[in-house]
Structures are given as structure tokens and as C-alpha cells.
Design an enzyme around this catalytic site. Structure first.
Site, PDB file in Angstrom:
ATOM      1  N   LYS A 112      64.671  56.486  39.710  1.00 17.50           N
ATOM      2  CA  LYS A 112      66.099  56.662  40.825  1.00 17.50           C
ATOM      3  C   LYS A 112      65.654  58.075  41.319  1.00 17.50           C
ATOM      4  O   LYS A 112      66.271  57.752  42.743  1.00 17.50           O
ATOM      5  CB  LYS A 112      66.537  57.045  39.630  1.00 17.50           C
ATOM      6  CG  LYS A 112      67.594  55.597  38.706  1.00 17.50           C
ATOM      7  CD  LYS A 112      68.958  55.167  39.058  1.00 17.50           C
ATOM      8  CE  LYS A 112      68.940  53.458  38.747  1.00 17.50           C
ATOM      9  NZ  LYS A 112      69.871  53.516  37.657  1.00 17.50           N
ATOM     10  N   LYS A 192      64.506  40.179  39.984  1.00 20.63           N
ATOM     11  CA  LYS A 192      65.762  39.935  38.661  1.00 20.63           C
ATOM     12  C   LYS A 192      67.269  39.890  39.488  1.00 20.63           C
ATOM     13  O   LYS A 192      67.420  40.496  40.344  1.00 20.63           O
ATOM     14  CB  LYS A 192      66.167  41.278  37.786  1.00 20.63           C
ATOM     15  CG  LYS A 192      67.534  41.092  36.834  1.00 20.63           C
ATOM     16  CD  LYS A 192      66.653  42.471  35.722  1.00 20.63           C
ATOM     17  CE  LYS A 192      68.205  42.188  35.096  1.00 20.63           C
ATOM     18  NZ  LYS A 192      67.887  43.323  33.961  1.00 20.63           N
ATOM     19  N   LYS A 195      73.470  42.141  41.981  1.00 22.94           N
ATOM     20  CA  LYS A 195      73.960  42.605  43.302  1.00 22.94           C
ATOM     21  C   LYS A 195      73.295  43.266  44.104  1.00 22.94           C
ATOM     22  O   LYS A 195      73.359  42.616  45.810  1.00 22.94           O
ATOM     23  CB  LYS A 195      75.406  43.256  42.793  1.00 22.94           C
ATOM     24  CG  LYS A 195      76.613  42.014  43.621  1.00 22.94           C
ATOM     25  CD  LYS A 195      77.484  43.382  42.696  1.00 22.94           C
ATOM     26  CE  LYS A 195      79.237  42.823  43.249  1.00 22.94           C
ATOM     27  NZ  LYS A 195      80.337  43.476  42.507  1.00 22.94           N
TER      28      LYS A 195
END
Ligand code: TRP
Length: 327
Positions: A112, A192, A195
Site C-alpha cells: 500500500k 484476482k 472492482k
């Protein structure tokens, strides 16, 4: 005494078939054998959100999907993380037991931090501690998670052991419960399903939308023409047939290999399978959607029930940590 299961998921709005296969279906099943607590983790979402303007809508949509899929508020506690603010207190207290070195080594943190270098906030580093607080606040025995969450769960177990060692036996060491289908690939056949990759099919899509989405799916890259024989083992559309057309997968496999069926027809079959499988879900969801107050009442009741457990746990923790004089 039944064991307690806890799981959390970020409020990503409308759920997709990857969420369903990988997580929601499992949540529904676990209700039969465990006392389940299912939490929409809105505070965790704040660690990566650029804007919070859709947060409330996303929580609402996700709750609809969960309930329509069979998460039953009579059996399980369904609530929104921030509605039980005790979690933030426990988060702060557990922060005092968690070495910064552990947190800086967590793979999701490193990823991240790479993805949002302009926003490496304090909450992002503490993400696994907040997750530990979620799990520990309800003294959870087991946590259904995907593989990507295992390092976080390991950290929770470390924090539990440390707490129990310093302050006396208080929390169970939560076990990971891996789902049977940890990875559902997206329509692009690579990542994977998610959204953020826009490679997903929403559970709540209409049958027509579902077909349109399936039409965009990547298939066997070696199959260029209709009459080329296909290779189902490398075809992502085929892998989805396992979930939605179980009885006909053998037949589809055989027909694909001899070019008896083309990709266009194969996709039609898949869309039909998905639409059949989700027909009842979609009806239930549409009915639930008509009565938002009912949905909010379910979440309020969930927060109230979760709050009872949370207050009890937190009072015990504060006593053990020397913050209160008596229970
Ligand atoms: N970290 C989880 C995810 O990103 C969400 C989560 C928050 C969670 N708290 C949890 C999962 C507690 C299991 C248990 O998917």
C-alpha cells in the site's frame, strides 16, 4: 458453547461473484455451526480512501448483498465497525503492545505504501492492529479469511500471545479458516476478480448486464478461430463454469476440446448459469432495497448486540492493564 467466528470486509459497495464465491458463501455456511459476527470495516476503509463521499452508499449496498445472500441477522451479528466505538479504544491499547518493526514488515503495508506514496498515513501502518482489535474485541476463536490476510491474522495471534503473557490469559488465539476458493480470477483472466481492476460481475447486475460482462471475458488465448480446438484448463470462462454450471462442465470441457462449442456459445452458457444461480438472490435483494429503514434497523440492532460484548471485553482489558481500580 459454540465457538465465535469473526470476519470483516471493507465497504466496497456492490459485491461481485468473486466476493460471493470466495467469502460470502462461506459466511453463510458458517452460521450453522458458529456464533458469527460479520463486520463492515468502515474505519479500515479510511486508510486508503481518497474520498468518503460514497462510503454510506457502499455500506448500504454491501449490506443488501450480504443479507440477500443469506447472512441472517437472526443468527449472526451484522454491523458497521464504527458503530461500536470500543474498537478504537482497544486499538489504541493494543498499539502499546505492538512493536513498530512488526508493522513495517507486513507485506500489505509495504504494498500500500508503494501504491499511495503520497498518503502513507499512521492508520495505514496500524491497519493490522485495528484488525486485531476487531477480532479480539469479540474474543473470536476463528476468522474466515483469504490467503492475502494470513500475515494480518498471524499478527493478531502474536498480539494475543503477548497480551496473555503480560496480563494473564484473556483472549483465545484465533484460528484462520481459509475459504475453499481463495482465488477467483477476473474476466481479464489475469488478476484476482476485483472492482478496482474492473474485471468483475456484480451479483446485483441484471441478466442482460451479466451477459454483456461475460462477453468481454478473455478465453483461451491459443484459440483464435471458431474451429480451433480449445484448452479449458487455461480458459478463465471455463473455470467459472465450475461454479455456475457444475452439471455441464464435463460436457463443456469435451465440446470445447473438439471445437464442438465456440467461445461465444460457451459464454452464453456461462451467463445463463450465473443468471439462474443468482435469480433468487436478485429477487431478495430487490425486495430488501425497497425498505432502507429495515436495513438500517438491522445494522443498529447488530451494533447494539456487538456493543454488549465489546463493553464487557474492554472493561476486562482496562482492568488487566491497570487503567481501572476495580471491575
Ligand atoms: N483486512 C481485511 C481485508 O482487507 C478486512 C478486515 C478488517 C478483517 N478486520 C478484520 C478480516 C477482521 C477478518 C477479521 O479484507
Amino acid at each position: 458453547m459454540r465457538q465465535r467466528v469473526f470476519s470483516g470486509a471493507r465497504p466496497t459497495g456492490r459485491q461481485h461473484i468473486g466476493n460471493y464465491i470466495g467469502a460470502i458463501q462461506n459466511y453463510v455456511k458458517l452460521q450453522e455451526k458458529y456464533d458469527c459476527v460479520y463486520c463492515i470495516v468502515d474505519i479500515h476503509a479510511l486508510t486508503t480512501l481518497e474520498s468518503t463521499s460514497e462510503l454510506q452508499q457502499n455500506i448500504f449496498e454491501m449490506t443488501l448483498d450480504w443479507l440477500a445472500a443469506g447472512i441472517d441477522p437472526k443468527k449472526s451479528i451484522v454491523f458497521v465497525q464504527s458503530h461500536v466505538p470500543e474498537v478504537m479504544e482497544l486499538f489504541t491499547l493494543l498499539g502499546m503492545l505492538t512493536p513498530l518493526g512488526w508493522l513495517l514488515r507486513v507485506p500489505t503495508f509495504k504494498e500500500k505504501a508503494r501504491m499511495q506514496p503520497q498518503n502513507v498515513n499512521y492508520g495505514l501502518v496500524g491497519y493490522p492492529v485495528l484488525m486485531a482489535a476487531d477480532i479480539m474485541l469479540y474474543k473470536s476463536d476463528a476468522v474466515p479469511v483469504g490467503e492475502d490476510q494470513l500475515p494480518h491474522l498471524e499478527m493478531t495471534r502474536e498480539i494475543v500471545r503477548r497480551f496473555n503473557f503480560i496480563f494473564g490469559d484473556t483472549f483465545p488465539e484465533p484460528q484462520a479458516k481459509l475459504t475453499n476458493y481463495p482465488l477467483v480470477r477476473g474476466l481479464d483472466g489475469g488478476q484476482k476478480m476485483g472492482k478496482s481492476y474492473n474485471n468483475h460481475i456484480e451479483l446485483a447486475a441484471t441478466p442482460e448486464e451479466t451477459l454483456e460482462r461475460v462477453k468481454t471475458a478473455m478465453t483461451d488465448p491459443a484459440r483464435q478461430r471458431r474451429n480451433d480446438p480449445g484448452h479449458p484448463e487455461v480458459c478463465n470462462v471455463f473455470s467459472l463454469h465450475h461454479f455456475f454450471n457444475e452439471e455441464s462442465t464435463k460436457e463443456i470441457d469435451a465440446q470445447c476440446r473438439v471445437a464442438g462449442i465456440g467461445c461465444v456459445d460457451c459464454k452464453k452458457l456461462l451467463a445463463e448459469g450465473i443468471n439462474n444461480a443468482l435469480h433468487d438472490f436478485r429477487e431478495r435483494r430487490a425486495a430488501l432495497e425497497k425498505d432502507p429503514e429495515h436495513i438500517y434497523a438491522i445494522l443498529d440492532d447488530g451494533a447494539r448486540r456487538a456493543g454488549v460484548i465489546a463493553k464487557q471485553t474492554l472493561a476486562g482489558v482496562k482492568l488487566k492493564m491497570g487503567l481501572t481500580r476495580h471491575a
